[in-house]
Design an enzyme around this catalytic site. Structure first.
Site, PDB file in Angstrom:
ATOM      1  N   GLU A 139       0.861  -1.181   0.000  1.00 62.22           N
ATOM      2  CA  GLU A 139       0.000   0.000   0.000  1.00 62.22           C
ATOM      3  C   GLU A 139       0.896   1.230   0.000  1.00 62.22           C
ATOM      4  O   GLU A 139       1.702   1.413   0.917  1.00 62.22           O
ATOM      5  CB  GLU A 139      -0.914   0.039   1.231  1.00 62.22           C
ATOM      6  CG  GLU A 139      -2.178  -0.763   1.085  1.00 62.22           C
ATOM      7  CD  GLU A 139      -3.129  -0.562   2.245  1.00 62.22           C
ATOM      8  OE1 GLU A 139      -4.335  -0.482   1.999  1.00 62.22           O
ATOM      9  OE2 GLU A 139      -2.685  -0.491   3.395  1.00 62.22           O
ATOM     10  N   SER A 141      -0.429   4.490  -0.517  1.00 60.10           N
ATOM     11  CA  SER A 141      -1.166   5.552   0.148  1.00 60.10           C
ATOM     12  C   SER A 141      -0.994   5.404   1.656  1.00 60.10           C
ATOM     13  O   SER A 141      -1.033   4.287   2.191  1.00 60.10           O
ATOM     14  CB  SER A 141      -2.646   5.478  -0.209  1.00 60.10           C
ATOM     15  OG  SER A 141      -3.389   6.421   0.531  1.00 60.10           O
ATOM     16  N   ASN A 328       2.686   9.066   8.871  1.00 60.75           N
ATOM     17  CA  ASN A 328       3.544   8.148   8.137  1.00 60.75           C
ATOM     18  C   ASN A 328       2.789   6.856   7.880  1.00 60.75           C
ATOM     19  O   ASN A 328       1.837   6.519   8.586  1.00 60.75           O
ATOM     20  CB  ASN A 328       4.813   7.837   8.946  1.00 60.75           C
ATOM     21  CG  ASN A 328       5.652   9.063   9.204  1.00 60.75           C
ATOM     22  OD1 ASN A 328       5.941   9.818   8.284  1.00 60.75           O
ATOM     23  ND2 ASN A 328       6.033   9.267  10.462  1.00 60.75           N
ATOM     24  N   LYS A 329       3.232   6.114   6.872  1.00 59.55           N
ATOM     25  CA  LYS A 329       2.562   4.849   6.565  1.00 59.55           C
ATOM     26  C   LYS A 329       2.679   3.865   7.722  1.00 59.55           C
ATOM     27  O   LYS A 329       1.701   3.188   8.077  1.00 59.55           O
ATOM     28  CB  LYS A 329       3.179   4.226   5.291  1.00 59.55           C
ATOM     29  CG  LYS A 329       2.517   2.920   4.872  1.00 59.55           C
ATOM     30  CD  LYS A 329       1.046   3.107   4.589  1.00 59.55           C
ATOM     31  CE  LYS A 329       0.352   1.807   4.235  1.00 59.55           C
ATOM     32  NZ  LYS A 329      -1.110   1.971   4.149  1.00 59.55           N
ATOM     33  N   VAL A 330       3.876   3.770   8.293  1.00 57.25           N
ATOM     34  CA  VAL A 330       4.072   2.873   9.432  1.00 57.25           C
ATOM     35  C   VAL A 330       4.238   3.724  10.686  1.00 57.25           C
ATOM     36  O   VAL A 330       5.145   4.549  10.763  1.00 57.25           O
ATOM     37  CB  VAL A 330       5.306   1.975   9.223  1.00 57.25           C
ATOM     38  CG1 VAL A 330       5.521   1.090  10.450  1.00 57.25           C
ATOM     39  CG2 VAL A 330       5.128   1.109   7.980  1.00 57.25           C
TER      40      VAL A 330
END
Length: 334
Positions: A139, A141, A328-330
């Site tokens: 992913e 996004s 942030n994504k993570v």
């Protein structure tokens, strides 16, 4: 976000086939040795999936399911009594330190640790007794879409196999097609009405509460719009005081025993002058809904329709839905 959410039906079709063996084996173990309770542990969208797990397992299997605060293990370091329990950890990345510490503590306390995780070689997967890959793929996004829906479908498949519910097992076969129909539902009326909004409520109940929680988070993340999720029952215990002329409300109705109460709530909101967008069948509904193959599938369809609307609303409000500010994504919390 748009492209990844649109991929969800294909992701679910592949996931349900790929995970059939591992979840069948896990369900057989749970039938032979039922846990005294289920403990879930997650954050963000994954915690909304845990809300769905609670509703599904309690209504289909009658087993108490509770959410464990990650801070109890990672910050307070207080051991919990979990011998024989099923500890269900849900994560996209499988890397957050607090989730890892709690999974480790649960295993040390005698729980069976099951990780539902998108990164199958993550540290969380390494800690688990059983790994259930989400198979959502990468992913890009920041806002999770297909991985969230993959979490719900993994929970749904486990619940169906564990309970042995023939109707639910049959519904899984038809779920990807229903998801495609849900993606085609036109919720543009809500987009137009919410462009100037500053606050809103998102309402769900029972199995559908997780959908409301996820929608409220996505409104904040992608649209810069303050939204709060409430149960259709809980909203009457205080929050209803804020609802008046023009107050925006999105209702995600669950087509089961909660539906009549939700319809009555929609009528009450409208009597107060609220501007209500209701995803429910019948004349009270002004957002189209795809018919679910089983009521337990409805939250997935509603979220799929919502994601398309949220992406359009973000753009209409001048936001980039793929890159929310300050996120942030993570996210790794301790």
């Amino acid at each position: 976000m748009f492209r990844e959410a649109a991929e969800a039906p294909d992701v679910l079709a592949a996931q349900l086939a790929a995970n059939r063996d591992v979840l069948s084996a896990l369900a057989a173990e749970l039938q032979r040795s039922p846990p005294p309770f289920v403990a879930t542990c997650a954050r963000g969208s994954s915690d909304h999936a845990a809300t769905y797990a609670k509703a599904l397992l309690e209504t289909r299997l009658g087993i108490v399911t509770t959410s464990v605060s990650p801070s109890v293990g990672s910050v307070y370091s207080v051991p919990q009594r979990m011998r024989g329990a099923l500890f269900l950890a849900i994560s996209q990345s499988g890397r957050s330190p607090d989730l890892l510490r709690n999974a480790e503590a649960a295993r040390e306390a005698g729980a069976r640790v099951v990780a539902m995780v998108n990164v199958a070689d993550s540290p969380l997967a390494a800690l688990a007794d059983v790994v259930v890959p989400l198979h959502a793929g990468p992913e890009r996004s920041v806002a999770a879409t297909k991985s969230y829906l993959a979490s719900l479908s993994a929970i749904l498949q486990l619940g169906a196999l564990w309970s042995g519910d023939a109707a639910l097992l049959d519904a899984l076969e038809r779920l990807p097609g229903a998801m495609r129909r849900a993606w085609d539902c036109d919720w543009s009326d809500a987009v137009d009405g919410l462009v100037p909004a500053r606050n809103l409520y998102v309402i769900g109940r029972g199995l559908g509460l997780a959908a409301a929680q996820e929608a409220a988070l996505k409104f904040k993340e992608t649209c810069g719009l303050h939204a709060e999720a409430y149960s259709a029952a809980e909203v009457k215990h205080g929050p209803m005081a804020l609802v008046g002329e023009g107050f925006p409300v999105l209702v995600l109705a669950q087509p089961d025993a909660t539906l009549d109460g939700t319809r009555a709530l929609v009528a009450e909101f409208r009597a107060r002058g609220a501007r209500v967008w209701a995803a429910l069948p019948g004349p009270e509904g002004n957002l189209p809904v795809a018919a679910p193959p089983h009521p337990a599938c409805a939250p997935l369809l509603l979220v799929q329709s919502f994601y398309r609307m949220a992406n359009a609303l973000a753009i209409a409000r001048g936001h980039d839905p793929d890159q929310p500010p300050h996120l942030n994504k993570v996210t790794e919390t301790v």
